[in-house]
Design an enzyme around this catalytic site. Structure first.
Site, PDB file in Angstrom:
ATOM      1  N   ASN A 210      -6.130  -5.123  -0.702  1.00  0.00           N
ATOM      2  CA  ASN A 210      -6.141  -6.574  -0.796  1.00  0.00           C
ATOM      3  C   ASN A 210      -7.566  -7.114  -0.723  1.00  0.00           C
ATOM      4  O   ASN A 210      -8.530  -6.364  -0.552  1.00  0.00           O
ATOM      5  CB  ASN A 210      -5.242  -7.208   0.274  1.00  0.00           C
ATOM      6  CG  ASN A 210      -5.668  -6.841   1.691  1.00  0.00           C
ATOM      7  OD1 ASN A 210      -6.856  -6.699   1.991  1.00  0.00           O
ATOM      8  ND2 ASN A 210      -4.690  -6.691   2.584  1.00  0.00           N
ATOM      9  N   ARG A 211      -7.697  -8.410  -0.862  1.00  0.00           N
ATOM     10  CA  ARG A 211      -9.016  -9.040  -0.908  1.00  0.00           C
ATOM     11  C   ARG A 211      -9.840  -8.793   0.364  1.00  0.00           C
ATOM     12  O   ARG A 211     -10.996  -8.356   0.264  1.00  0.00           O
ATOM     13  CB  ARG A 211      -8.862 -10.543  -1.160  1.00  0.00           C
ATOM     14  CG  ARG A 211     -10.170 -11.254  -1.479  1.00  0.00           C
ATOM     15  CD  ARG A 211     -10.058 -12.756  -1.216  1.00  0.00           C
ATOM     16  NE  ARG A 211      -8.878 -13.349  -1.802  1.00  0.00           N
ATOM     17  CZ  ARG A 211      -8.874 -14.082  -2.920  1.00  0.00           C
ATOM     18  NH1 ARG A 211      -9.991 -14.289  -3.570  1.00  0.00           N
ATOM     19  NH2 ARG A 211      -7.751 -14.612  -3.367  1.00  0.00           N
ATOM     20  N   ASP A 307       3.143  -3.153   0.245  1.00  0.00           N
ATOM     21  CA  ASP A 307       3.892  -1.897   0.172  1.00  0.00           C
ATOM     22  C   ASP A 307       4.765  -1.867  -1.077  1.00  0.00           C
ATOM     23  O   ASP A 307       4.896  -0.827  -1.739  1.00  0.00           O
ATOM     24  CB  ASP A 307       4.773  -1.740   1.409  1.00  0.00           C
ATOM     25  CG  ASP A 307       3.968  -1.683   2.700  1.00  0.00           C
ATOM     26  OD1 ASP A 307       2.794  -1.273   2.649  1.00  0.00           O
ATOM     27  OD2 ASP A 307       4.508  -2.058   3.754  1.00  0.00           O
TER      28      ASP A 307
END
Length: 520
Positions: A210-211, A307
């Site tokens: 993620n970021r 996920d």
């Protein structure tokens, strides 16, 4: 919508994927919160019920199995009640492909979430309690993880590593597992931990992160579109990867791949050749970058979205999808996940329905027979009941609206056959239709109860009924069942005939007569 994304889903079942990572158990405690405690400024939760769900690598497995994979799961649990719960839940998906190593000196990772609801009855998370140990595994347990993975990789198509920095995927274990996969030309996709140094992932096929994780791992900002490429390229080069997928929440995902990694979809099993490319040296061409955007969602809970995206990426790749298509499917699956409360696996049928719904937004309701049949087949595969009716529908009035509402209520999807101008003239004479076929279908397209529209030029819809094979055939109550064209065909296949009640004084002929009388 690209129908080839649905075609990829057809190739999902029975692929063999090995999954290693941090198993977790999510416990949800639901209750009412209608007053504040007199002992402290905190809400009182009156217990109603509780649920247990798989989290972490366990939820990845649940998603993979739900998508159709044969998953070989390797992880550790404590000798405690939470560990027993994890084992029971995993056994719902497979019983003979799980290697759970029990440890005496560390608990099963357990996350207890307390959710309260007040007047709006919507549960809101109010507190989370974590029971866990993130200490590295001792040497014997680490060796067991490696040995179990080495055995599981025989015949596997892909290795997934789900790292929450809870001690299972230590640098030594991670490095060794990547080596074992590379030796067998098995791709490795990793959901990395939120740590500053990704050296232990070097040589894997792809990272899905993620970021915030990307910012921490690269030291670069990711606050604007111009920041994405430098960060993704830095990860590709520094850790010798084939692909990087950076998730951007409602903005979708950013994909960067080395040259030749975004080839057209290949036959199943061909993905493994990517790992062997590493042996011939670095790629001479710069990376390819693509921002794969997504559509807005009504977010209920972001838990488990990453996920879910990892599982979909893995499944799409082993099913032969190129990286952009795999990421597009991952965005859809993650978007569906955030619309649910807690960790709930996404099914292929949900993804198909989402793609079909998107097609309606972009393509409208009108279809040719060639385009309609594959879409109906997709709907049927997810258990939808198809309803068919037909008519001229020259001047739309209340009777028509009530008729379509009745027809839609007989099933899940309503397909309406519309006579062309030529067929109406043969049936009713040269003065009809009053409204041409394009305008008639355009008006019908705005009615919510209608899902699909198809024009036909024959005198009867028999060919359409024979080809579409509706579950329910609807006509007006001015017919008797023995007079309904195609009734015998529908009933011979186990379908049914429904006769819609008429609305008194509402017909196209009456409407035309009233107009003529008004303007004599």
């Amino acid at each position: 919508m690209s129908t080839h994304l649905i075609d990829i889903l057809d190739h999902f079942p029975n692929h063999k994927i090995v999954l290693v990572g941090d198993l977790m158990l999510d416990r949800y405690i639901f209750g009412n919160t209608e007053r504040v405690s007199p002992e402290a400024p905190v809400p009182i939760i009156h217990f109603q019920r509780e649920e247990y769900r798989l989290g972490g690598a366990g939820f990845v497995m649940a998603n993979l199995a739900t998508l159709g994979a044969q998953v070989r799961m390797i992880g550790i649990i404590g000798k405690d009640d939470a560990g027993a719960q994890v084992r029971r839940h995993l056994n719902q998906y497979t019983t003979d492909q799980i290697s759970l190593i029990e440890t005496e000196n560390r608990p099963t990772v357990l996350k207890v979430r307390m959710l309260g609801s007040s007047q709006d009855r919507t549960p809101h998370q109010m507190l989370r309690l974590d029971i866990e140990s993130n200490q590295p595994l001792d040497g014997d347990i680490a060796n067991q993880i490696i040995a179990a993975t080495e055995h599981a990789l025989d015949g596997a198509e892909l290795l997934c590593l789900e790292d929450y920095n809870k001690g299972v995927l230590s640098p030594e274990v991670c490095t060794r597992l990547i080596q074992l996969a590379n030796q067998r030309n098995i791709p490795v996709i990793i959901d990395p931990a939120n740590i500053p140094d990704y050296s232990k992932y070097k040589g894997a096929t792809a990272l899905k992160l993620n970021r915030p994780e990307a910012e921490r791992a690269t030291g670069l900002p990711l606050r604007a579109p111009e920041h994405y490429a430098p960060a993704a390229s830095a990860l590709l080069e520094k850790y010798d990867l084939q692909a990087v997928v950076i998730t951007l929440n409602e903005l979708g995902s950013y994909l960067a791949t080395r040259a030749h990694s975004t080839d057209e979809p290949r036959p199943q099993g061909a993905l493994a050749s990517e790992s062997s490319r590493r042996a011939v040296g670095p790629q001479p061409h710069p990376p390819t970058h693509k921002w794969v955007q997504t559509r807005p969602r009504q977010v209920a809970d972001g838990t488990g979205a990453g996920d879910t995206l990892l599982a979909m990426l893995a499944m799409a790749r082993v099913a032969g999808a190129d990286w952009p298509d795999a990421v597009a499917l991952g965005n859809i699956a993650a978007g569906l996940e955030v619309e649910k409360l807690g960790c709930v696996p996404i099914t292929p049928e949900e993804v198909i329905q989402d793609l079909l719904a998107e097609a309606h937004q972009h393509l409208g309701k009108q279809r040719t027979l060639t385009a309609l049949l594959p879409e109906l087949a997709r709907h049927r595969a997810t258990g939808k009941k198809i309803v068919f009716t037909n008519g001229c529908f020259d001047l739309i009035h209340l009777g028509h609206v009530k008729y379509f509402q009745f027809a839609k209520a007989q099933g899940d999807l309503l397909v309406v056959g519309v006579n062309t101008d030529c067929s109406i003239r043969r049936l009713k004479g040269d003065k009809r239709p009053i409204i041409n076929e394009d305008d008639r279908t355009a008006v019908l397209e705005e009615l919510e109860s209608i899902d699909y529209l198809i024009k036909f030029d024959e005198d009867t819809p028999l060919n359409l009924i024979e080809t579409i094979k509706p579950d329910v055939l609807v006509k007006g109550a001015d017919y008797t069942k023995d007079k309904v064209v195609g009734a015998d065909l529908v009933e011979s296949r186990g379908g049914s005939i429904a006769l819609a009640p008429l609305v008194d004084g509402r017909s196209t002929s009456d409407l035309i007569q009233r107009i003529l009388e008004a303007y004599k």
